[in-house]
Design a protein around this motif. Structure first.
Motif, PDB file in Angstrom:
ATOM      1  N   ARG A  91     -32.600 -37.930  41.312  1.00 46.57           N
ATOM      2  CA  ARG A  91     -32.940 -38.079  39.891  1.00 46.57           C
ATOM      3  C   ARG A  91     -31.709 -37.811  39.055  1.00 46.57           C
ATOM      4  NH1 ARG A  91     -38.673 -37.450  37.464  1.00 46.57           N
ATOM      5  NH2 ARG A  91     -39.816 -38.434  39.149  1.00 46.57           N
ATOM      6  N   LEU A  92     -31.709 -38.390  37.871  1.00 48.37           N
ATOM      7  CA  LEU A  92     -30.651 -38.100  36.909  1.00 48.37           C
ATOM      8  C   LEU A  92     -31.194 -37.070  35.939  1.00 48.37           C
ATOM      9  CD1 LEU A  92     -29.594 -41.778  36.149  1.00 48.37           C
ATOM     10  CD2 LEU A  92     -28.264 -40.093  37.440  1.00 48.37           C
ATOM     11  N   VAL A  93     -30.530 -35.941  35.848  1.00 46.10           N
ATOM     12  CA  VAL A  93     -30.992 -34.955  34.867  1.00 46.10           C
ATOM     13  C   VAL A  93     -29.904 -34.738  33.825  1.00 46.10           C
ATOM     14  CG1 VAL A  93     -32.568 -33.794  36.473  1.00 46.10           C
ATOM     15  CG2 VAL A  93     -30.227 -32.959  36.235  1.00 46.10           C
ATOM     16  N   PRO A  94     -30.313 -34.640  32.543  1.00 50.59           N
ATOM     17  CA  PRO A  94     -29.315 -34.468  31.491  1.00 50.59           C
ATOM     18  C   PRO A  94     -28.702 -33.066  31.508  1.00 50.59           C
ATOM     19  CG  PRO A  94     -31.544 -34.568  30.560  1.00 50.59           C
ATOM     20  CD  PRO A  94     -31.687 -34.722  32.042  1.00 50.59           C
ATOM     21  N   THR A  95     -27.518 -32.939  30.959  1.00 51.68           N
ATOM     22  CA  THR A  95     -26.870 -31.629  30.833  1.00 51.68           C
ATOM     23  C   THR A  95     -26.583 -31.351  29.360  1.00 51.68           C
ATOM     24  OG1 THR A  95     -24.588 -32.384  30.851  1.00 51.68           O
ATOM     25  CG2 THR A  95     -25.675 -32.129  32.996  1.00 51.68           C
ATOM     26  N   ILE A  96     -26.209 -30.114  29.036  1.00 47.94           N
ATOM     27  CA  ILE A  96     -25.934 -29.797  27.628  1.00 47.94           C
ATOM     28  C   ILE A  96     -24.639 -30.431  27.146  1.00 47.94           C
ATOM     29  CG2 ILE A  96     -27.246 -27.644  27.448  1.00 47.94           C
ATOM     30  CD1 ILE A  96     -24.452 -26.223  27.685  1.00 47.94           C
ATOM     31  N   GLY A  98     -24.213 -33.578  27.529  1.00 42.51           N
ATOM     32  CA  GLY A  98     -24.596 -34.962  27.258  1.00 42.51           C
ATOM     33  C   GLY A  98     -24.284 -35.909  28.405  1.00 42.51           C
ATOM     34  N   THR A  99     -24.133 -35.379  29.596  1.00 47.45           N
ATOM     35  CA  THR A  99     -23.920 -36.228  30.763  1.00 47.45           C
ATOM     36  C   THR A  99     -25.192 -36.213  31.607  1.00 47.45           C
ATOM     37  OG1 THR A  99     -23.076 -34.349  31.994  1.00 47.45           O
ATOM     38  CG2 THR A  99     -21.452 -35.710  30.867  1.00 47.45           C
TER      39      THR A  99
END
Lengths: 380, 402
Positions: A91-96, A98-99
């Motif tokens: 899965r793609l999870v967002p980071t703080i 913004g990636t």
């Protein structure tokens, strides 16, 4: 029962130590986890990436990895801080920043952040909460999702919450503590999020939902807001990391394990090729704890057993030598302690993105071996 | 001291300390241990004006120290801030007395029961509250007319124990103190009670480093020769125990004779539970207990946790047939010695304790046991149930004494 005679002693309260302790606790009746404090995983995103792990840790069969991961998923679910994902999931999870990070497992609230299947996402910041810039995150995520050819749009919104009278800025941890303390504060956040959630498929918020929030509480919060919520780990202190730590700690205590934090291990007591126990640096006089089996999960910088391993790197770049049973071996390949089992970053032989995965896999194995090889041997 | 100075550099600002602070948990405005300890210490060392009243809100529970993965002495750093903090006249006067429980004990014991009766009248509460900021909500502990005296004890026994009762057992609960002597006697110890000097914890907590050092010097001088002659020091109050073990070793400057003697005191101090549980493990504890059906709740004091000796009393009381005892596993009780008596901290104290009160109410025990006198006061106040020292249960369990 004697106070200081254990079946298994685990040194280190990182992810590997906790996983090892939870694994061993299913078999051993007297188990202690000793540490001088939480490991680094409590400061991070708590995500796990299994992909490519077998390539960097040869000898580790997919079967072993699979068993360990399945155990961890079950463990976190029982502890009330469930993980989603698995061996073959991505899965793609967002980071703080913004990636997007590609992961195999993540805490349930973060797992929901995958952009696929989401049309409209809103990144919500809280006024005067530092280390999270909602507009920046939204802008960056939009760019990245566009580059990946995804239709997901991200919009940044900043909401207001009642402020503490005494402080201009609050950390996400302070908000989380306040939500635990004062139900009205959590209600205020729900009220602020509801209008933002109108027409959105997903809300992305910094990790602020209470430290005491388990899966049920988070689900109820989502229901009240009326939209799926993805909670990001912020700069340390990371609420999702601390939450996982606490849940695993209470789960271990409920299983009968003793947790002794706050004291460093001074020395390992060795008798021939066996470790008879450890000396804890307690005030006044050091406390000796005896154990049939010792799991060393004391981290990358641990100096325990240093004399034995000399610290030089071998061809594969690893700085610790262990055999297939995770027992420490010297440069001639001779086992130095038949009842010590090492796990986690002390093994120092994997890429950082695999840190949590290796912690879980080696922790699970060390927990099993400590019981099978250590405790059963002592009982013979 | 040198070691402790350098530990500041180990702080990586992870905030694990702030995540476990009981005051931060209930009082959002409190800046927390990271800010008041390692962060502010940088300013204090540079001589930058950084005095803040917030340091006074630290309870000294040591949870921050225990949570720090890099062994930073967070609470000691906050204590330095306390020592430098300038207080208003009223609070300075109040804290002067709160820092000296031994002196208060001597004065009150000599005039009890008159003091007990007068102090707990409504008008006295009002006077104390408005004049010296002592909360009117609590009754003050009552003082005994027959406190434990120095030299009291028993001379029989093969091993010698120097019993350091602390101010609470000496002046407020001497009966329990005498039960400690009896338990030690029954298990082969000759016992001698130490002179009436406070361990110094209240002085440290109330920002009075001079009085704290005074206590250290007097106690070390009073106990050194007995320890040299082979006696062990026994404490039955976990705060006194932590002071002797954990604080005395680092307070005097390195290399002095006082530091060496204090280290010896620290090494030879045993919590009573620790000592007796050690005997139990070695098969040397008398176990001629009378079975007794009793459901108890146990609360582990913060200063027991910071000693790192586990939960010896759980094992000891479980050795008595018929006793059912469970640890409540709640946060700090919130009392923290003199903390909960202060007007401005009363509500914080109650808010911290509410988790423990709630767990006790759900568990429905016949009584609660805890080694710390201040925890006992808070638990009785918060639950309306009887809180005892575990010594009282074990003493009553011996066939021979009743």
């Amino acid at each position: 029962m004697r106070g200081d005679e254990l079946d298994i002693l685990v040194i280190g309260e990182g992810l590997s130590g906790l996983t090892a302790a939870a694994t061993a606790c299913e078999h051993a009746s007297r188990l202690m986890l000793a540490s001088k404090g939480p490991g680094t995983f409590a400061l991070g995103t708590a995500c796990v990436d299994v992909d490519g792990l077998d390539a960097c840790a040869p000898g580790l069969g997919a079967n072993e990895v699979g068993k360990a991961i399945a155990f961890f998923v079950e463990l976190t679910s029982a502890a009330g801080c469930a993980y989603e994902g698995g061996m073959r999931e991505r899965r793609l999870v967002p980071t703080i920043m913004g990636t997007f990070a590609e992961v195999s497992l993540a805490p349930r609230p973060l797992w929901k952040g995958d952009p696929r299947g989401v049309n409209k996402a809103v990144v919500v910041g809280i006024e005067n909460v530092f280390a999270f810039d909602a507009n920046f995150v939204a802008e960056q995520l939009s760019v990245h999702s566009k580059n990946m050819g995804l239709p997901t749009s991200y919009r940044g919104v900043v909401v207001k919450l009642p402020q503490s009278q005494h402080q201009d800025w609050l950390t996400p941890l302070e908000i989380a503590i306040e939500i635990d303390r004062n139900p009205l504060y959590g209600q205020a956040l729900i009220t602020a999020l509801k209008p933002v959630a109108q027409g959105a498929d997903l809300l992305i918020i910094p990790g602020v939902l209470g430290l005491n929030f388990g899966d049920d509480e988070i689900r109820r919060f989502e229901d009240a807001v009326g939209c799926a919520i993805c909670e990001l780990a912020t700069l340390p202190p990371s609420v999702p990391g601390l939450r996982l730590l606490r849940r695993l700690e209470s789960h271990l205590a409920a299983m009968g394990g003793e947790i002794c934090t706050g004291f460093s291990v001074q020395t390992l007591c060795m008798n021939g090729d066996r470790c008879t126990g450890v000396v804890l640096d307690t005030p006044g006089k050091p406390r000796t704890v005896h154990a049939d089996s010792v799991i060393l999960a004391s981290g990358k910088f641990s100096r325990l057993l240093e004399d034995h391993t000399a610290g030089e790197k071998d061809a594969s770049g690893r700085t610790r030598r262990v055999n297939g049973e995770l027992q420490p071996v010297n440069s001639e390949g001779v086992v130095m302690a038949t009842n010590i089992f090492e796990c986690g970053s002390i093994l120092g032989k994997f890429e950082s993105r695999h840190g949590n995965a290796m912690a879980i896999v080696s922790g699970y194995q060390a927990g099993m071996l400590a019981y099978q090889r250590g405790v059963q041997y002592a009982r013979q | 001291m040198q070691d402790n100075n350098l530990k500041l550099d180990n702080c990586v600002k992870c905030s694990d300390c702030s995540a476990v602070c009981p005051v931060s948990r209930v009082y959002p405005a409190f800046p927390g241990p990271k800010a008041l300890g390692p962060d502010m210490e940088r300013f204090r060392r540079e001589g930058v004006e950084s005095d803040t009243e917030w340091v006074e809100y630290c309870m000294g529970c040591h949870r921050c120290d225990m949570a720090c993965p890099h062994t930073v002495n967070v609470s000691q750093l906050i204590a330095r801030g306390k020592a430098q903090h300038k207080k208003s006249g009223r609070r300075a006067l109040r804290d002067y007395w709160l820092a000296r429980p031994s002196l208060v004990g001597k004065l009150s014991s000599s005039a009890s029961p008159l003091t007990n009766a007068v102090m707990n009248l409504k008008p006295s509460h009002w006077v104390l509250s408005s004049l010296v900021d002592i909360t009117p909500h609590r009754n003050l502990p009552s003082y005994s007319g027959n406190p434990l005296r120095a030299g009291e004890g028993v001379t029989t026994g093969t091993r010698k124990a120097l019993f350091f009762p602390g101010c609470f057992l000496r002046h407020n609960k001497p009966t329990v103190g005498r039960e400690v002597i009896e338990l030690l006697r029954l298990n082969g110890f000759g016992v001698e009670v130490t002179p009436d000097v406070c361990c110094g914890t209240p002085a440290g907590a109330n920002g009075d480093p001079a009085e704290l050092m005074n206590c250290v010097q007097k106690n070390v001088a009073a106990m050194e020769s007995s320890v040299n002659a082979g006696a062990c020091i026994v404490t039955a109050c976990t705060s006194c125990g932590y002071a002797l073990k954990g604080e005395y070793a680092h307070l005097p400057s390195n290399g002095t004779a006082l530091a060496a003697a204090a280290k010896k005191i620290a090494t030879n101090t045993y919590d009573l539970g620790e000592l007796l549980a050690g005997l139990l493990d070695a098969g040397q504890l008398r176990t001629d207990f009378r079975p007794r059906t009793l459901k108890l709740a146990y609360h582990a004091p913060c200063h027991l946790k910071s000693q790192g000796i586990g939960r010896p009393w759980l094992r000891l009381l479980r050795a008595v047939p018929g006793i059912e005892i469970e640890e409540m596993k709640a946060d700090c009780c919130g009392m923290a010695g003199t903390y909960g008596f202060k007007n401005e901290k009363y509500q914080i104290s109650i808010d911290i304790g509410s988790e423990l009160f709630e767990r006790i109410k759900v568990y429905k025990p016949e009584a609660i046991v805890s080694e710390c006198g201040s925890c006992q006061m808070q638990i009785e106040y918060g639950t309306g149930l009887k809180a005892l020292h575990p010594v009282e249960i074990l003493h009553a369990a011996y066939q021979t004494v009743q």
